[in-house]
Motif scaffolding. Structure first.
Motif, PDB file in Angstrom:
ATOM      1  N   ILE A  45       0.830  -1.205   0.000  1.00  0.00           N
ATOM      2  CA  ILE A  45       0.000   0.000   0.000  1.00  0.00           C
ATOM      3  C   ILE A  45       0.865   1.257   0.000  1.00  0.00           C
ATOM      4  CG2 ILE A  45      -1.566   1.372   1.438  1.00  0.00           C
ATOM      5  CD1 ILE A  45      -2.984  -1.207   2.191  1.00  0.00           C
ATOM      6  N   MET A  75       2.799   1.591  -3.424  1.00  0.00           N
ATOM      7  CA  MET A  75       1.939   2.019  -4.520  1.00  0.00           C
ATOM      8  C   MET A  75       1.509   3.467  -4.340  1.00  0.00           C
ATOM      9  SD  MET A  75       2.035  -0.515  -6.463  1.00  0.00           S
ATOM     10  CE  MET A  75       0.904   0.108  -7.702  1.00  0.00           C
ATOM     11  N   GLY A  76       1.327   3.904  -3.083  1.00  0.00           N
ATOM     12  CA  GLY A  76       0.989   5.299  -2.828  1.00  0.00           C
ATOM     13  C   GLY A  76       2.106   6.235  -3.259  1.00  0.00           C
ATOM     14  N   ASN A  99       2.304   6.164  -7.163  1.00  0.00           N
ATOM     15  CA  ASN A  99       1.231   6.967  -7.754  1.00  0.00           C
ATOM     16  C   ASN A  99       1.483   8.451  -7.559  1.00  0.00           C
ATOM     17  OD1 ASN A  99      -0.274   4.875  -8.759  1.00  0.00           O
ATOM     18  ND2 ASN A  99      -1.612   4.710  -6.996  1.00  0.00           N
ATOM     19  N   ILE A 107       0.547   5.990   4.933  1.00  0.00           N
ATOM     20  CA  ILE A 107       0.245   6.993   3.895  1.00  0.00           C
ATOM     21  C   ILE A 107      -0.085   8.336   4.534  1.00  0.00           C
ATOM     22  CG2 ILE A 107      -1.439   7.636   2.118  1.00  0.00           C
ATOM     23  CD1 ILE A 107       0.310   5.537   1.020  1.00  0.00           C
ATOM     24  N   LEU A 132      -2.715   7.382  -3.089  1.00  0.00           N
ATOM     25  CA  LEU A 132      -3.183   6.004  -3.261  1.00  0.00           C
ATOM     26  C   LEU A 132      -4.571   6.030  -3.887  1.00  0.00           C
ATOM     27  CD1 LEU A 132      -2.678   2.982  -2.713  1.00  0.00           C
ATOM     28  CD2 LEU A 132      -3.897   3.287  -0.542  1.00  0.00           C
ATOM     29  N   ASP A 177      -6.079   0.841  -6.924  1.00  0.00           N
ATOM     30  CA  ASP A 177      -4.887   0.130  -6.446  1.00  0.00           C
ATOM     31  C   ASP A 177      -5.148  -0.528  -5.098  1.00  0.00           C
ATOM     32  OD1 ASP A 177      -3.368   0.747  -8.652  1.00  0.00           O
ATOM     33  OD2 ASP A 177      -2.618   2.608  -7.809  1.00  0.00           O
ATOM     34  N   LEU A 178      -5.845   0.184  -4.201  1.00  0.00           N
ATOM     35  CA  LEU A 178      -6.153  -0.386  -2.895  1.00  0.00           C
ATOM     36  C   LEU A 178      -7.036  -1.621  -3.043  1.00  0.00           C
ATOM     37  CD1 LEU A 178      -6.028  -0.214   0.179  1.00  0.00           C
ATOM     38  CD2 LEU A 178      -8.000   1.320   0.117  1.00  0.00           C
TER      39      LEU A 178
END
Length: 363
Positions: free
Chosen positions: A8, A11-12, A15, A299, A324, A328-329
């Motif tokens: 998570i 990816m945050g 992004n 995050i 995020l 994606d989540l």
């Protein structure tokens, strides 16, 4: 838990960096650009588009290459623009000229990197050499013109800050002796949809392109990098899922007598499977739930506090951008849940294959 939380946060960050790059590229490349192909772009076409699409913002431009001469020679891509119209669609340019009260005919705005390299001060004049040739005696010579640097901009991308300059479009028209435009920059909140509307009304010979088409290879590379990172970090969850397999198998080994007894009392193999499958899912879902909470907390911490500082001249931002998306989540949660189910199937199947007679005889 650790795998989901790591994925998570990763990816945050990915992004966030992608969004920051896209934001800068969209501003400097503009959502939609109309360019001259076979037919010249002039005031007539500009006025027609302004009447046809009153909600759009337009900024006509003239594009040419030039060299700024000081102690050294520095080549730039020069845009002749209407300062007022350009400021409405380019917030970087707007911020650069916010303290400028009056714009002269031959005033220019250059990038901060080029400004520092030239070693000049604001409102100082420099010589600009244009690619347009002028007759000189028995030969020809490039066109020279003294221009005044009235402001600087900082886009966050050094290639732009060093290689792009803006000039009053009226002055550039005089220098180039040109009464038509190289194209028109257009701002719209929904360029993917509006570009099709513009294509329908443009005359043949006039081209139009979106910002995503100008940098197609770059964004394709970012997308591939993001996908590769997702798959690599998903391996952490796969490795962690082996703990579910091993813990369930150890439990089955220690509970062989109880399992055999349940089967002998009438429990079906499907019921035995369901028990251990449910247990594996409870373990996995608990880990996913706690991992999501930890990941979202991470995050929030990264977005709220300046824990990680980045060199602005390299990345274009001084604070770590984190963003995020819900897609994606959801992909992380669904992917982890599928891995958990798969990890629970084998132990459940193994438990249902317990030999009742052998187990009760020896245990």
């Amino acid at each position: 838990m650790s795998g989901v939380a790591t994925l998570i946060i990763a990816m945050g960050i990915m992004n966030g960096m992608d969004s920051e790059f896209q934001k800068k590229l969209k501003v400097m490349n503009y959502p939609i650009t109309i360019y001259s192909s076979l037919v010249k772009v002039d005031d007539k076409l500009l006025n027609y588009l302004e009447e046809k699409f009153p909600n759009f913002k337009f900024s006509p431009y003239i594009e040419t290459s030039a060299i700024i001469q000081k102690d050294s020679l520095n080549g730039v891509l020069l845009y002749g623009v209407d300062f007022d119209k350009e400021a409405k669609i380019n917030y970087i340019f707007k911020d650069a000229i916010k303290d400028t009260k009056k714009v002269g005919l031959f005033d220019i705005v250059i990038g901060n990197s080029l400004y520092n390299e030239l070693g000049i001060s604001l409102n100082e004049k420099v010589v600009m050499i244009f690619s347009k040739l002028s007759p000189l005696g028995f030969g020809i010579s490039p066109t020279f013109k003294k221009v005044k640097v009235i402001a600087t901009f900082r886009s966050g991308l050094i290639a732009y800050d060093k290689g792009i300059a803006y000039m009053n479009i009226g002055g550039l028209k005089k220098i180039l002796n040109q009464n038509y435009y190289s194209g028109i920059h257009i701002y719209t909140s929904n360029p993917f949809k509006d570009i099709e509307k513009i294509k329908k009304v443009l005359p043949n010979g006039v081209g139009v392109i979106g910002w995503w088409e100008q940098n197609a290879n770059f964004f394709a590379a970012l997308k591939m990098e993001k996908m590769a990172l997702f798959l690599v970090l998903m391996l952490i969850i796969i490795v962690a899922s082996l703990n579910i397999v091993s813990s369930l198998l150890m439990m089955i080994m220690s509970k062989r007598k109880e399992i055999a007894l349940m089967i002998s009392l009438g429990a079906s193999k499907e019921e035995i499977k369901a028990i251990f499958l449910r247990l594996g899912i409870i373990i996995g879902v608990s880990g996913i739930f706690v991992g999501v909470i930890l990941g979202l907390s991470g995050i929030w911490v990264l977005k709220t506090f300046d824990i990680i500082n980045l060199p602005a001249d390299v990345y274009g931002v001084s604070k770590l951008p984190v963003k995020l998306s819900l897609i994606d989540l959801s992909a992380i949660i669904i992917g982890a849940f599928i891995i958990v189910i798969i990890s629970s199937l084998y132990p459940a199947y193994k438990a249902s294959k317990t030999d009742v007679l052998e187990t009760l005889r020896y245990e």
